[in-house]
Design a protein around this motif. Structure first.
Motif, short mmCIF file in Angstrom:
data_model
loop_
_atom_site.label_atom_id
_atom_site.label_comp_id
_atom_site.label_asym_id
_atom_site.label_seq_id
_atom_site.Cartn_x
_atom_site.Cartn_y
_atom_site.Cartn_z
N GLU A 210 -19.34 72.55 71.54
CA GLU A 210 -19.48 73.86 72.18
C GLU A 210 -18.18 74.29 72.88
N TRP B 198 -15.37 76.53 71.02
CA TRP B 198 -15.57 77.87 70.50
C TRP B 198 -14.40 78.81 70.86
N GLY B 199 -13.87 78.70 72.07
CA GLY B 199 -12.77 79.57 72.47
C GLY B 199 -11.55 79.37 71.58
N ILE C 237 -12.38 80.91 68.07
CA ILE C 237 -12.35 82.38 68.07
C ILE C 237 -10.91 82.89 68.17
N GLU C 238 -10.10 82.24 68.98
CA GLU C 238 -8.70 82.64 69.08
C GLU C 238 -8.00 82.55 67.73
N GLN D 164 -28.10 83.36 67.87
CA GLN D 164 -26.84 82.65 68.10
C GLN D 164 -25.68 83.33 67.38
N ASP E 266 -24.55 86.31 69.18
CA ASP E 266 -23.83 85.96 70.39
C ASP E 266 -22.34 85.70 70.15
N ILE E 267 -21.96 85.48 68.89
CA ILE E 267 -20.53 85.27 68.60
C ILE E 267 -19.73 86.51 68.98
N ARG E 268 -20.37 87.66 68.92
CA ARG E 268 -19.70 88.91 69.33
C ARG E 268 -19.29 88.84 70.80
N ALA E 269 -20.16 88.27 71.62
CA ALA E 269 -19.86 88.15 73.05
C ALA E 269 -18.73 87.17 73.32
N ARG E 270 -18.44 86.30 72.36
CA ARG E 270 -17.33 85.36 72.52
C ARG E 270 -15.99 86.01 72.22
N GLY E 271 -16.03 87.27 71.75
CA GLY E 271 -14.78 88.00 71.50
C GLY E 271 -14.40 88.12 70.05
#
Length: 365
Positions: free
Chosen positions: A110, A113-114, A117-118, A144, A147-152
């Motif tokens: 987990e 993820w940052g 996404i970067e 889930q 929610d990837i959208r909320a991760r940027g």
């Protein structure tokens, strides 16, 4: 690469990557591979293993857009500098100017993820890799994904692969096809994505069930899976993905002392597996000449000009090339398979788009 038709999942060993590199450039615009970091020993230095993998990709696949996955990096894996191994892996690939999109899944660490996404934003795309367990509670999985959208990350650049890995029975394959079609229908109603891929494998882990010095036939259940999903008139047409002739869980970390000579040859909806005998016994590697002759004289042989692999089979059978080693035959078998499947899906994708039934799709060579 927006309209690719086929995604071969390739273990990141040298001969596996070469198998793709030797496919005709004419076919490659419709192929987007997924390269996996191959198995390694717990005692290996992650930074060294990752650097070796990156150099292989740069040498044999650097100019081609691909997916790259590191599923075997353990949670919390770090290099000697204390940096997260996955971050180091991406930096090494970027330093070599590789064109790739990262792959990740909900069963991964987990905290990473940052980092993923970067890199996905830098690369312009992300592949989310799901498995059969993710389909058991579809509403939770779709939530889930949203929610990837909320991760940027913009979901319009997201691809989703539903990977069933090893398909061992006809009944299980049909159940997986039904669950996959239902999930895709629900997913498309909730979220607008870029692509959806459906993957699986019928490649055997060993050839022990095939009689020594004979030929056996195994159905390509991953093709059956795709055909039944693709014929369901879904909002999107799923893209076919497979592991070629290599079992999804293959590892050479504990090699067998009695490796059999074998050639795995794809045709239609089947794998034809020509099994010899132990490479330590009798004629050892010379048995590949007889195996190659059996393939080249069969009704499903495509001719020496069909692919690099087919040419090698012909030349081995006629004594114009060496007999190679097990790695050579991974290259040969996979190269033929990828070439055959890429050509096959030029026909199948169009037939599926025009409303072809699963039966019609599976009857196509």
């Amino acid at each position: 690469m927006s309209d690719f038709l086929y995604c071969p999942i390739i273990k990141g060993k040298a001969n596996d990557i070469k198998a793709l590199a030797y496919v005709s450039p004419v076919l490659m615009p419709e192929v987007k591979p997924l390269f996996e970091l191959p198995p390694f020993k717990p005692t290996d230095d992650p930074e060294v293993i990752l650097a070796k993998f990156a150099r292989r990709l740069a040498k044999f696949a650097g100019g081609r857009l691909s997916y790259v996955d590191f599923p075997l990096l353990r949670p919390g894996a770090k290099t000697s500098s204390g940096e997260a191994a996955l971050a180091v892996a991406y930096r090494q690939l970027n330093a070599l100017w590789l064109r790739y999109e990262p792959v990740f899944g909900f069963d991964r660490e987990e905290a990473m993820w940052g980092t993923v996404i970067e890199q996905a934003n830098r690369s312009g795309g992300l592949l989310l890799r799901l498995d059969g367990d993710d389909l058991q509670f579809p509403e939770d999985t779709i939530h889930q994904i949203a929610d990837i959208r909320a991760r940027g990350f913009d979901l319009r650049h997201l691809d989703v692969m539903i990977d069933h890995r090893s398909l061992t029975s006809d009944e299980g394959t049909m159940a997986s096809a039904s669950a996959t079609a239902d999930f895709i229908d629900d997913l498309c109603a909730a979220i607008s994505l870029r692509k959806i891929l459906v993957a699986g494998s019928s490649a055997p882990k060993t050839v022990s069930e095939i009689e020594r010095d004979s030929c056996g036939t195994i159905p390509r259940r991953e093709l059956v899976l795709w055909a039944h999903v693709a014929s369901e008139r879904l909002p999107v047409q799923p893209i076919f993905a497979d592991y070629g002739v290599i079992h999804p869980d293959f590892s050479d970390q504990t090699p067998s002392t009695h490796i059999n000579g074998k050639i795995r040859y794809t045709h239609g909806a089947s794998f034809h597996i020509y099994r010899g005998h132990s490479l330590r016994q009798e004629d050892k590697y010379e048995q590949y000449r007889g195996l190659s002759a059996a393939v080249s004289h069969s009704s499903h042989y495509q001719g020496s000009s069909f692919s690099y692999g087919d040419r090698y089979i012909y030349e081995c059978a006629t004594g114009h090339s060496g007999t190679g080693n097990p790695g050579t035959w991974v290259l040969v078998d996979q190269n033929h398979h990828i070439t055959y499947t890429a050509r096959q899906f030029r026909r199948l994708a169009g037939l599926a788009a025009s409303g072809g039934s699963a039966t019609e799709l599976l009857l196509q060579p």
